[in-house]
Design a protein around this motif. Structure first.
Motif, PDB file in Angstrom:
ATOM      1  N   GLU A   1     -29.790  18.202 -31.487  1.00  0.00           N
ATOM      2  CA  GLU A   1     -29.223  18.480 -32.808  1.00  0.00           C
ATOM      3  C   GLU A   1     -29.137  19.980 -33.079  1.00  0.00           C
ATOM      4  OE1 GLU A   1     -27.299  17.275 -36.142  1.00  0.00           O
ATOM      5  OE2 GLU A   1     -28.069  15.989 -34.534  1.00  0.00           O
ATOM      6  N   THR A   2     -30.111  20.725 -32.579  1.00  0.00           N
ATOM      7  CA  THR A   2     -30.087  22.183 -32.763  1.00  0.00           C
ATOM      8  C   THR A   2     -28.897  22.800 -32.044  1.00  0.00           C
ATOM      9  OG1 THR A   2     -32.506  22.212 -32.931  1.00  0.00           O
ATOM     10  CG2 THR A   2     -31.408  24.313 -32.496  1.00  0.00           C
ATOM     11  N   VAL A   3     -28.591  22.282 -30.865  1.00  0.00           N
ATOM     12  CA  VAL A   3     -27.438  22.770 -30.118  1.00  0.00           C
ATOM     13  C   VAL A   3     -26.152  22.449 -30.874  1.00  0.00           C
ATOM     14  CG1 VAL A   3     -26.139  22.553 -27.966  1.00  0.00           C
ATOM     15  CG2 VAL A   3     -28.628  22.602 -27.907  1.00  0.00           C
ATOM     16  N   HIS A   4     -26.078  21.262 -31.484  1.00  0.00           N
ATOM     17  CA  HIS A   4     -24.889  20.889 -32.251  1.00  0.00           C
ATOM     18  C   HIS A   4     -24.692  21.834 -33.433  1.00  0.00           C
ATOM     19  CE1 HIS A   4     -25.206  16.449 -30.729  1.00  0.00           C
ATOM     20  NE2 HIS A   4     -24.953  17.317 -29.769  1.00  0.00           N
ATOM     21  N   LYS A   5     -25.783  22.219 -34.083  1.00  0.00           N
ATOM     22  CA  LYS A   5     -25.678  23.088 -35.243  1.00  0.00           C
ATOM     23  C   LYS A   5     -25.286  24.511 -34.864  1.00  0.00           C
ATOM     24  CE  LYS A   5     -28.897  20.534 -38.195  1.00  0.00           C
ATOM     25  NZ  LYS A   5     -30.206  20.561 -38.905  1.00  0.00           N
ATOM     26  N   SER A   6     -25.408  24.835 -33.580  1.00  0.00           N
ATOM     27  CA  SER A   6     -24.993  26.171 -33.149  1.00  0.00           C
ATOM     28  C   SER A   6     -23.475  26.309 -33.118  1.00  0.00           C
ATOM     29  CB  SER A   6     -25.577  26.483 -31.766  1.00  0.00           C
ATOM     30  OG  SER A   6     -24.990  25.659 -30.763  1.00  0.00           O
ATOM     31  N   HIS A   7     -22.765  25.186 -33.237  1.00  0.00           N
ATOM     32  CA  HIS A   7     -21.305  25.228 -33.330  1.00  0.00           C
ATOM     33  C   HIS A   7     -20.905  25.589 -34.758  1.00  0.00           C
ATOM     34  CE1 HIS A   7     -21.979  22.795 -29.763  1.00  0.00           C
ATOM     35  NE2 HIS A   7     -20.709  22.865 -29.445  1.00  0.00           N
TER      36      HIS A   7
END
Length: 393
Positions: free
Chosen positions: A162-168
């Motif tokens: 989820e953290t990686v997704h929020k980096s978008h």
């Protein structure tokens, strides 16, 4: 615009281009795009692909409708893999289209099919391209797994983190979801699924070991800060709900014309339509009075002699002191008083009472002009002669 008699204009020629800033040209751009969407929905992918190339060539410099977000998907659906590879190579020394998430994945898929057709026996090049795409844009890989029911290993959980997704950024998320919605069918083939799973699992397990890992995080956070105007137009016209919901709210501060959404700020036109001119000449109060009357035409159409169609009572109202008995153009049309008297029922009574009240209200700066162009100074006695003649009848 296009002059049909001008024989040197050939839409299939790259040298023939059109300026999207010109208002008269934008109808062709938007119409072609809607035809592309329609043909694609009907699985006429070859027709859609050819139209997409045509639309892109009309103004490749600015790409006003962001055809770069669609042309790769249509090329893959027509199995024109060489086009995708060649198109990317054309931009290699300028603004590389590899930085677009859709092209990052489409290039890997086109290279994979090219290797299959050449019986190379190795997918090293395509796998490297796919791993690069997953590392930079993991949200697409996650979306493809959901859409195609692909079960990937969760070791390291990079793709589903989820953290990686929020980096978008929101702009990047729009483009990722747009590609998933349009191109997920291309990734359902069994051979493609096996190749895709192996690449995703490899990234999931060792993403920290990739030399470009740090750069990929910087790209996701900094490059796609806000969608440019052409991308917002593309998403608005495409009307894909999960993607359209991510458009910035300020894009809808003004009502968008579906035939000309989000026009460029430096737009220009050689003419104004009759509708625009007629509306510009009417103040809100005059427009409201006109709208109450039978025969009112909201488009402001005119007859051949230049007189407005329908009953335009508002034209007989003018500020006091604009001239000594000067009648505005079109104000003294013959028989307009008879038309007012002829309005039947309670609505007619309302209109006559309103006009009589306006005639009495000269101290507020309103003057009602009679047929001779003279102000209705004796309004208390005359009252347009409407009530008096009604009593005589």
């Amino acid at each position: 615009g296009i002059n049909a008699e001008y024989g040197n204009f050939n839409v299939t020629s790259v040298s023939c281009q059109m300026d999207y800033r010109r208002a008269e040209n934008r109808g062709l751009f938007v119409g072609l795009f809607r035809q592309i969407l329609y043909a694609s929905r009907k699985s006429c992918h070859q027709a859609a692909f050819e139209l997409c190339k045509l639309l892109y060539n009309l103004q490749p410099e600015g790409d006003p409708l962001a055809m770069l977000l669609f042309i790769d998907t249509l090329a893959l659906k027509t199995e024109d893999y060489s086009f995708v590879i060649g198109f990317v190579e054309q931009f290699e020394h300028g603004n590389s289209v590899r930085m677009l998430p859709n092209f990052a994945y489409s290039l890997a898929l086109a290279t994979f099919y090219k290797e299959v057709m050449e019986n190379s026996g190795s997918h090293a090049n395509s796998t490297e391209l796919l791993e690069h795409a997953v590392l930079f844009f993991p949200l697409i890989a996650h979306g493809l797994c959901d859409k195609c029911n692909i079960q990937c290993a969760t070791n390291g959980s990079f793709v589903s983190n989820e953290t990686v997704h929020k980096s978008h950024t929101k702009s990047l998320t729009q483009q990722c979801k747009l590609y998933v919605e349009r191109a997920s069918d291309l990734w359902r083939d069994s051979a493609v699924v096996a190749w895709f799973k192996s690449a995703v699992n490899r990234v999931n397990e060792g993403y920290l070991n990739y030399p470009e890992y740090i750069r990929s995080m910087e790209v996701r956070k900094s490059v796609f800060m806000r969608p440019p105007l052409n991308v917002m137009r593309h998403i608005f016209i495409s009307d894909i709900p999960p993607v359209s919901a991510l458009l910035p709210t300020d894009a809808f501060e003004t009502t968008q014309d579906p035939h000309d959404p989000m026009p460029p700020p430096d737009s220009y036109a050689d003419y104004k339509s009759e509708v625009e001119r007629s509306r510009a000449q009417l103040d809100p109060i005059t427009a409201f009075i006109n709208s109450l009357l039978p025969g009112y035409n909201p488009d402001g159409a005119v007859e051949e002699d230049g007189a407005p169609r329908g009953l335009q009572i508002g034209r007989f109202l003018q500020p006091a002191g604009d001239g000594e008995g000067e009648v505005p153009e079109g104000a003294g049309g013959p028989g307009w008083r008879d038309n007012v008297r002829a309005i039947p029922g309670p609505f007619g009574d309302f209109v006559r009472d309103m006009l009589n009240s306006l005639a009495r209200n000269n101290e507020d700066g309103i003057e009602v002009v009679d047929e001779t162009g003279e102000g209705a100074e004796e309004s208390d006695e005359e009252e347009f002669d409407i009530e008096e003649e009604d009593r005589l009848d």
